[in-house]
Design an enzyme around this catalytic site. Structure first.
Site, mmCIF file in Angstrom:
data_model
loop_
_atom_site.group_PDB
_atom_site.id
_atom_site.type_symbol
_atom_site.label_atom_id
_atom_site.label_comp_id
_atom_site.label_asym_id
_atom_site.label_seq_id
_atom_site.Cartn_x
_atom_site.Cartn_y
_atom_site.Cartn_z
ATOM 1 N N SER A 128 -66.956 -55.292 -5.399
ATOM 2 C CA SER A 128 -66.907 -53.966 -6.009
ATOM 3 C C SER A 128 -65.496 -53.428 -6.033
ATOM 4 O O SER A 128 -64.697 -53.697 -5.148
ATOM 5 C CB SER A 128 -67.812 -52.981 -5.277
ATOM 6 O OG SER A 128 -67.674 -51.694 -5.874
ATOM 7 N N LYS A 182 -74.825 -55.673 -2.731
ATOM 8 C CA LYS A 182 -74.018 -55.170 -3.860
ATOM 9 C C LYS A 182 -74.904 -54.389 -4.818
ATOM 10 O O LYS A 182 -74.515 -53.351 -5.345
ATOM 11 C CB LYS A 182 -73.334 -56.324 -4.595
ATOM 12 C CG LYS A 182 -72.680 -55.937 -5.927
ATOM 13 C CD LYS A 182 -71.452 -55.096 -5.736
ATOM 14 C CE LYS A 182 -70.898 -54.362 -6.952
ATOM 15 N NZ LYS A 182 -70.852 -54.990 -8.219
ATOM 16 N N HIS A 185 -75.561 -51.072 -3.294
ATOM 17 C CA HIS A 185 -74.303 -50.327 -3.436
ATOM 18 C C HIS A 185 -74.270 -49.642 -4.810
ATOM 19 O O HIS A 185 -73.959 -48.463 -4.933
ATOM 20 C CB HIS A 185 -73.109 -51.277 -3.285
ATOM 21 C CG HIS A 185 -71.801 -50.732 -3.804
ATOM 22 N ND1 HIS A 185 -71.521 -50.655 -5.154
ATOM 23 C CD2 HIS A 185 -70.718 -50.226 -3.173
ATOM 24 C CE1 HIS A 185 -70.318 -50.117 -5.325
ATOM 25 N NE2 HIS A 185 -69.811 -49.852 -4.135
ATOM 26 N N ASN A 186 -74.605 -50.388 -5.846
ATOM 27 C CA ASN A 186 -74.566 -49.824 -7.194
ATOM 28 C C ASN A 186 -75.637 -48.750 -7.381
ATOM 29 O O ASN A 186 -75.408 -47.767 -8.081
ATOM 30 C CB ASN A 186 -74.719 -50.926 -8.246
ATOM 31 C CG ASN A 186 -73.450 -51.734 -8.407
ATOM 32 O OD1 ASN A 186 -72.669 -51.863 -7.462
ATOM 33 N ND2 ASN A 186 -73.209 -52.269 -9.584
ATOM 34 N N GLU A 189 -74.281 -45.790 -5.878
ATOM 35 C CA GLU A 189 -73.228 -45.321 -6.799
ATOM 36 C C GLU A 189 -73.837 -44.480 -7.931
ATOM 37 O O GLU A 189 -73.326 -43.405 -8.262
ATOM 38 C CB GLU A 189 -72.501 -46.551 -7.347
ATOM 39 C CG GLU A 189 -71.475 -46.313 -8.426
ATOM 40 C CD GLU A 189 -70.953 -47.654 -8.991
ATOM 41 O OE1 GLU A 189 -70.621 -48.555 -8.197
ATOM 42 O OE2 GLU A 189 -70.917 -47.800 -10.222
HETATM 43 P P1 NDP Z 1 -67.203 -60.995 -18.600
HETATM 44 O O1 NDP Z 1 -68.450 -60.623 -17.913
HETATM 45 O O2 NDP Z 1 -66.854 -60.308 -19.861
HETATM 46 O O3 NDP Z 1 -67.222 -62.589 -18.857
HETATM 47 C C1 NDP Z 1 -66.222 -63.228 -19.590
HETATM 48 C C2 NDP Z 1 -65.908 -64.584 -18.988
HETATM 49 O O4 NDP Z 1 -67.089 -65.398 -18.942
HETATM 50 C C3 NDP Z 1 -64.887 -65.333 -19.812
HETATM 51 O O5 NDP Z 1 -64.024 -66.018 -18.924
HETATM 52 C C4 NDP Z 1 -65.752 -66.299 -20.606
HETATM 53 O O6 NDP Z 1 -65.068 -67.455 -21.014
HETATM 54 C C5 NDP Z 1 -66.786 -66.649 -19.575
HETATM 55 N N1 NDP Z 1 -68.012 -67.205 -20.132
HETATM 56 C C6 NDP Z 1 -68.986 -66.543 -20.793
HETATM 57 N N2 NDP Z 1 -69.979 -67.386 -21.124
HETATM 58 C C7 NDP Z 1 -69.622 -68.605 -20.661
HETATM 59 C C8 NDP Z 1 -70.242 -69.889 -20.687
HETATM 60 N N3 NDP Z 1 -71.443 -70.065 -21.244
HETATM 61 N N4 NDP Z 1 -69.585 -70.916 -20.109
HETATM 62 C C9 NDP Z 1 -68.392 -70.740 -19.530
HETATM 63 N N5 NDP Z 1 -67.762 -69.556 -19.457
HETATM 64 C C10 NDP Z 1 -68.372 -68.499 -20.018
HETATM 65 O O7 NDP Z 1 -65.939 -60.870 -17.608
HETATM 66 P P2 NDP Z 1 -65.577 -59.797 -16.476
HETATM 67 O O8 NDP Z 1 -64.287 -60.257 -15.934
HETATM 68 O O9 NDP Z 1 -65.714 -58.404 -16.949
HETATM 69 O O10 NDP Z 1 -66.713 -59.983 -15.365
HETATM 70 C C11 NDP Z 1 -66.950 -61.232 -14.729
HETATM 71 C C12 NDP Z 1 -68.113 -61.084 -13.789
HETATM 72 O O11 NDP Z 1 -67.791 -60.141 -12.796
HETATM 73 C C13 NDP Z 1 -69.408 -60.585 -14.438
HETATM 74 O O12 NDP Z 1 -70.500 -61.225 -13.844
HETATM 75 C C14 NDP Z 1 -69.419 -59.112 -14.111
HETATM 76 O O13 NDP Z 1 -70.718 -58.592 -14.099
HETATM 77 C C15 NDP Z 1 -68.789 -59.136 -12.732
HETATM 78 N N6 NDP Z 1 -68.152 -57.891 -12.327
HETATM 79 C C16 NDP Z 1 -67.454 -57.132 -13.193
HETATM 80 C C17 NDP Z 1 -66.842 -55.964 -12.788
HETATM 81 C C18 NDP Z 1 -66.054 -55.185 -13.751
HETATM 82 O O14 NDP Z 1 -65.603 -54.070 -13.380
HETATM 83 N N7 NDP Z 1 -65.814 -55.672 -14.956
HETATM 84 C C19 NDP Z 1 -66.944 -55.483 -11.402
HETATM 85 C C20 NDP Z 1 -67.620 -56.394 -10.538
HETATM 86 C C21 NDP Z 1 -68.224 -57.527 -11.001
HETATM 87 P P3 NDP Z 1 -64.341 -67.506 -22.464
HETATM 88 O O15 NDP Z 1 -62.984 -66.903 -22.247
HETATM 89 O O16 NDP Z 1 -64.259 -68.954 -22.783
HETATM 90 O O17 NDP Z 1 -65.174 -66.717 -23.411
#
Ligand code: NDP
Length: 476
Positions: A128, A182, A185-186, A189
């Protein structure tokens, strides 16, 4: 191999975590499905530390020291399964796959079991703090085996937020425990945000204060026991002016709150576990209700006590009353969340220590707050409180706040300003302190129409009254 840790999935969260590891002196292997992202990260931030960019999965795995530790930061759900299946065959016994995405704890339990059978450790980890936290120190909630934490823990602790020198990262418990915590936590939140939003709404509509003035009130509160990240950013948002129109920012934003689903999971899981998280549920429903533009449009003509405001002494003390109601309701939200953690822990055999959880929520995460120290203290005592509400410190605070809390809820009802979070929290408090609940009548109704039986206060056993006949009482 030179890398201590690898990150696959280099969108905003993965990139920032990788940079955080590198800044702490670790050599970090980098991988992303689309190599362009890996290249872009190297170009922009490659100079910040030791990175080993890899184009293929094989290259990535080959660059990791054993036991290999690789963090998956991709979209939750099917993409996570796809990435696990891509890497698992390339790994060897004792290697550790970490899922840092927002996975549902049931998925984490399933994945952990299947990978354990293949000789691999799987650590579902709650993270988080958003993008900023990932880069500068998040709160980290790892599940998985004790053994996996031995090799992984020091790495995660090094990049986590620190409060009084203590890392905001601890081993939560086996398999899905980290993602479960987690999730809760949400949920907390959501409740915290809703209560803050109701506070703002009441100050605005009961006193006629402007957003900028309310920002000042929140700023003052942030100097006291309510000090927290969410109160701090609330003051920032309320104080912000829209550049295009010159109006308060909050007045040009559409009033329909969105959600990504972790709050909903909290409530769904609470229903399954039979835990009354009414405050968290109201917060989830409040977002859902706000999104129903059609219902709201159709209801515009319904009568209410239009435009009434507080005056005199009631107006004078109202901001202080709201501060008390907010603190009290917030205690209830945490009490409900902790109850859910305890119930989940019991159901799944996780042995989670709520005090340790409160401790790692003190920094890095969205609900970080000064008063979490008090929760840790409450659960460090020899006799754990049955509920946070009855711990000495919180019982006293609730006792001192309850008059103001009731005035705020009464005012909301009188003025027709919805305050479901405050009302639900107060109802929960009053339900717990009631000697008798009307559930006895509900039991009578159930026995009447469905012969569902009831228990008596004065005798053991189950009973049924012959309602349709002589009203004789039988032992069931
Ligand atoms: P996203 O959730 O937008 O995911 C994008 C990433 O996933 C890219 O690297 C993409 O690769 C990859 N991806 C998607 N589909 C596939 C697939 N089928 N095979 C391989 N790679 C894949 O990114 P975030 O950084 O926002 O979040 C990452 C994780 O962290 C999520 O689970 C999210 O819920 C969690 N999270 C996010 C927070 C936030 O504030 N954003 C906070 C805490 C947790 P490509 O570049 O090739 O498309």
């Amino acid at each position: 191999p030179t890398a201590q840790i690898g990150v696959t999935g280099l969108a905003v969260m993965g990139s920032n975590l990788a940079r955080n590891f590198a800044r702490h002196g670790h050599t970090v292997a980098l991988h992303n499905r689309t190599f362009a992202k890996t290249k872009a990260l190297m170009e922009e931030h490659g100079h910040e530390g030791n990175f080993v960019p890899a184009e293929s999965a094989e290259e990535f795995v080959a660059s990791l020291q054993r036991p290999r530790r690789l963090i998956i930061m991709v979209k939750a759900g099917a993409p996570t399964d796809a990435v696990i299946e891509e890497f698992a065959p390339l790994l060897e016994e004792g290697d550790v796959i970490i899922d840092g995405g927002n996975a549902h704890f049931d998925d984490t339990r399933r994945r952990e079991k299947s990978l354990r059978e293949r000789g691999l450790h799987f650590v579902g980890t709650g993270i988080s703090g958003g993008e900023e936290g990932a880069l500068n120190g998040p709160s980290i909630m790892p599940g998985g085996s004790v053994e996996s934490y031995k090799s992984l823990g020091p790495l995660l602790e090094s990049i986590s937020a620190k409060v009084d020198g203590t890392p905001c990262c601890t081993h939560i418990g086996p398999d899905g425990a980290g993602h479960f915590v987690k999730m809760v936590h949400n949920g907390i939140e959501y409740a915290d945000m809703q209560l803050i939003a109701e506070s703002y709404d009441l100050l605005r509509r009961a006193l006629g204060m402007a957003p900028g003035e309310i920002a000042e009130v929140f700023r003052t509160w942030n100097g006291g026991r309510l000090e927290s990240y969410l109160i701090e950013i609330t003051a920032e948002v309320l104080g912000h002016t829209d550049a295009a129109t010159g109006k308060p920012f909050v007045d040009v934003v559409q009033d329909q709150a969105e959600q990504k689903g972790t709050g909903r999971w909290t409530v769904q899981t609470a229903l399954d576990l039979g835990v009354p998280v009414s405050g968290i549920a109201e917060a989830v429903f409040a977002r859902s209700l706000s999104g129903h533009a059609d219902l709201r449009d159709a209801s515009q003509g319904l009568p209410g006590p239009s435009g009434k405001k507080l005056t005199g002494a009631a107006a004078e003390r109202f901001a202080d009353d709201v501060e008390q109601a907010l603190y009290a309701s917030k205690i209830v939200a945490y009490a409900q969340g902790i109850h859910q953690i305890e119930a989940g822990s019991q159901e799944y055999g996780w042995d989670i220590d709520p005090g340790a959880v409160a401790k790692i929520w003190r920094g890095g995460c969205i609900i970080r707050a000064r008063f979490l120290n008090r929760i840790t203290e409450a659960y460090a005592k020899d006799r754990k409180p049955v509920t946070l509400l009855t711990d000495d410190h919180f019982a006293e605070a609730l006792g001192a706040a309850q008059d103001a809390w009731r005035r705020v809820v009464a005012t909301s009802v009188e003025l027709g300003v919805p305050a479901p979070g405050f009302s639900a929290a107060l109802a929960y408090y009053d339900a717990l302190r009631s000697e008798r609940l009307p559930a006895a009548l509900v039991q009578g109704q159930r026995d009447f129409f469905g012969a569902h039986t009831y228990r008596r206060v004065d005798r053991e056993g189950s009973f049924h009254t012959m309602w349709g006949a002589d009203r004789d009482e039988r032992t069931a």
